[in-house]
Design an enzyme around this catalytic site. Structure first.
Site, PDB file in Angstrom:
ATOM      1  N   SER A  21      -3.697   0.771   2.033  1.00 29.56           N
ATOM      2  CA  SER A  21      -2.957  -0.081   1.098  1.00 29.56           C
ATOM      3  C   SER A  21      -3.356   0.110  -0.359  1.00 29.56           C
ATOM      4  O   SER A  21      -2.614  -0.293  -1.256  1.00 29.56           O
ATOM      5  CB  SER A  21      -3.130  -1.557   1.480  1.00 29.56           C
ATOM      6  OG  SER A  21      -4.501  -1.906   1.540  1.00 29.56           O
ATOM      7  N   ASP A 295      -4.895 -10.260  -4.578  1.00 28.81           N
ATOM      8  CA  ASP A 295      -5.050 -11.068  -3.370  1.00 28.81           C
ATOM      9  C   ASP A 295      -6.486 -10.907  -2.863  1.00 28.81           C
ATOM     10  O   ASP A 295      -7.367 -10.527  -3.624  1.00 28.81           O
ATOM     11  CB  ASP A 295      -4.005 -10.694  -2.303  1.00 28.81           C
ATOM     12  CG  ASP A 295      -4.064  -9.223  -1.890  1.00 28.81           C
ATOM     13  OD1 ASP A 295      -5.105  -8.579  -2.134  1.00 28.81           O
ATOM     14  OD2 ASP A 295      -3.073  -8.724  -1.322  1.00 28.81           O
ATOM     15  N   HIS A 298      -6.917  -6.662  -2.768  1.00 26.33           N
ATOM     16  CA  HIS A 298      -6.334  -5.665  -3.671  1.00 26.33           C
ATOM     17  C   HIS A 298      -6.386  -6.084  -5.143  1.00 26.33           C
ATOM     18  O   HIS A 298      -6.088  -7.239  -5.470  1.00 26.33           O
ATOM     19  CB  HIS A 298      -4.876  -5.418  -3.290  1.00 26.33           C
ATOM     20  CG  HIS A 298      -4.689  -5.075  -1.849  1.00 26.33           C
ATOM     21  ND1 HIS A 298      -4.380  -6.029  -0.902  1.00 26.33           N
ATOM     22  CD2 HIS A 298      -4.781  -3.898  -1.194  1.00 26.33           C
ATOM     23  CE1 HIS A 298      -4.285  -5.444   0.284  1.00 26.33           C
ATOM     24  NE2 HIS A 298      -4.532  -4.153   0.138  1.00 26.33           N
TER      25      HIS A 298
END
EC number: 3.1.1.-
Length: 322
Positions: A21, A295, A298
């Site tokens: 991610s 978040d 990240h």
């Protein structure tokens, strides 16, 4: 130098990305949180599949490289040519475990996607000496292991296995004739909001420091050995560590280009991007630019911008020098 050489346009380098991610720009399915509000509120103004409020590491890397945005494997994996490179990274991917039908192919599977394209004759001629391949690894195997409350005694063997798999994948990319092969160091996992929340976002969880240190130490040895082998065999290949660990720590100590009031706290708290019975399961800050983390895991767009400002000249030299 002849006039034809002077008039010849510069070959635009391409970027080939593998990872999780931290590098995915939209490969995951639409039911993941990266495709839900409030992700993407800074850029492009709506969810785009990036695990961020806006641009991420891949976007900043391509700017430094002077490359166009790589095609997504999800949308262009069957194309006959890769004139803009390709992003194979999937949010949620790990290095090791991945079932055959997993929506999150592991990093080895992603590298094999490119191998398959090469074997099918759809890519080989498109890889040039100026192109860059990147493996972005943010420790998904370790985070899963820790969250499952597995015994700490098993972490050393896990780290060794992960780093060895990184080594093998870098060798495979070298076999595809990439001259520039980059891999990220492991960020300070204990400084992620998912772990700093236990101290009310005041300090990093040092229990993860040993595994991060071991991972990065072993990775440095692997990359040094690969570069030495390349030199001896005159392959003219350069393996390089993008040291995001140092960049994270530099920014979080308020030495980067952007100062954040509390770099251990996230803008989007709770289950970001999720709702239940019409109600949001998260709270959102007023200004993502004032937060390093978006978040629980990240960075924000501004966080990534600061990270890449710290990476600076060594990264630019690796990416752009012949």
């Amino acid at each position: 130098m002849g006039s034809n050489q002077l008039l010849r346009p510069r070959k635009v380098p391409k970027l080939f990305v593998f990872g999780d991610s931290y590098a995915d720009t939209g490969n995951t399915k639409r039911d993941t949180e990266a495709w839900a509000i409030p992700y993407g509120i800074t850029f492009p103004g709506k969810p785009s599949g990036r695990y961020c409020d806006g641009l991420i590491a891949t976007d900043f890397l391509e700017k430094v490289l002077g490359a166009e945005s790589p095609y997504l494997y999800r949308t262009h994996g069957r194309d006959k040519g890769l004139k803009r490179g390709m992003n194979f990274a999937f949010g949620g991917s790990k290095m090791l475990d991945s079932s055959p039908n997993s929506p999150f192919p592991n990093i080895t599977a992603q590298v094999n996607f490119l191998v398959d394209l090469v074997l099918a004759g759809r890519v080989y001629g498109d890889i040039t000496p100026s192109d860059v391949s990147l493996i972005s690894y943010a420790g998904g195997d370790y985070i899963y292991y820790i969250d499952q409350n597995r015994p700490a005694a098993g972490l050393k063997a896990l780290v060794e296995k992960v780093v060895d798999n990184l080594r093998v994948n870098m060798i495979v990319l070298g076999g595809l004739l990439f001259k520039k092969i980059a891999v990220t160091s492991l960020q300070p996992i204990g400084c992620l909001p998912s772990y700093t929340s236990a101290s009310s976002f005041k300090s990093c969880n040092e229990s993860q420091s040993a595994l991060v240190e071991l991972h990065n130490k072993l990775l440095k040895k692997v990359v040094a050995k690969l570069n030495e082998q390349s030199r001896v065999m005159k392959k003219e290949q350069h393996f390089f560590i993008i040291d995001i660990h140092n960049a994270f720590m530099t920014v979080m100590k308020n030495k980067g280009s952007k100062r954040f009031k509390n770099p251990m706290k996230s803008c989007c708290e709770g289950y970001c991007g999720r709702s239940s019975d019409g109600g949001k399961l998260y709270t959102l800050c007023d200004d993502p630019k004032s937060f390093f983390f978006w978040d629980a895991v990240h960075p924000t767009q501004e966080g990534w911008r600061s990270i890449y400002s710290v990476l600076g000249n060594p990264l630019t030299d690796f990416l752009t020098k012949p």
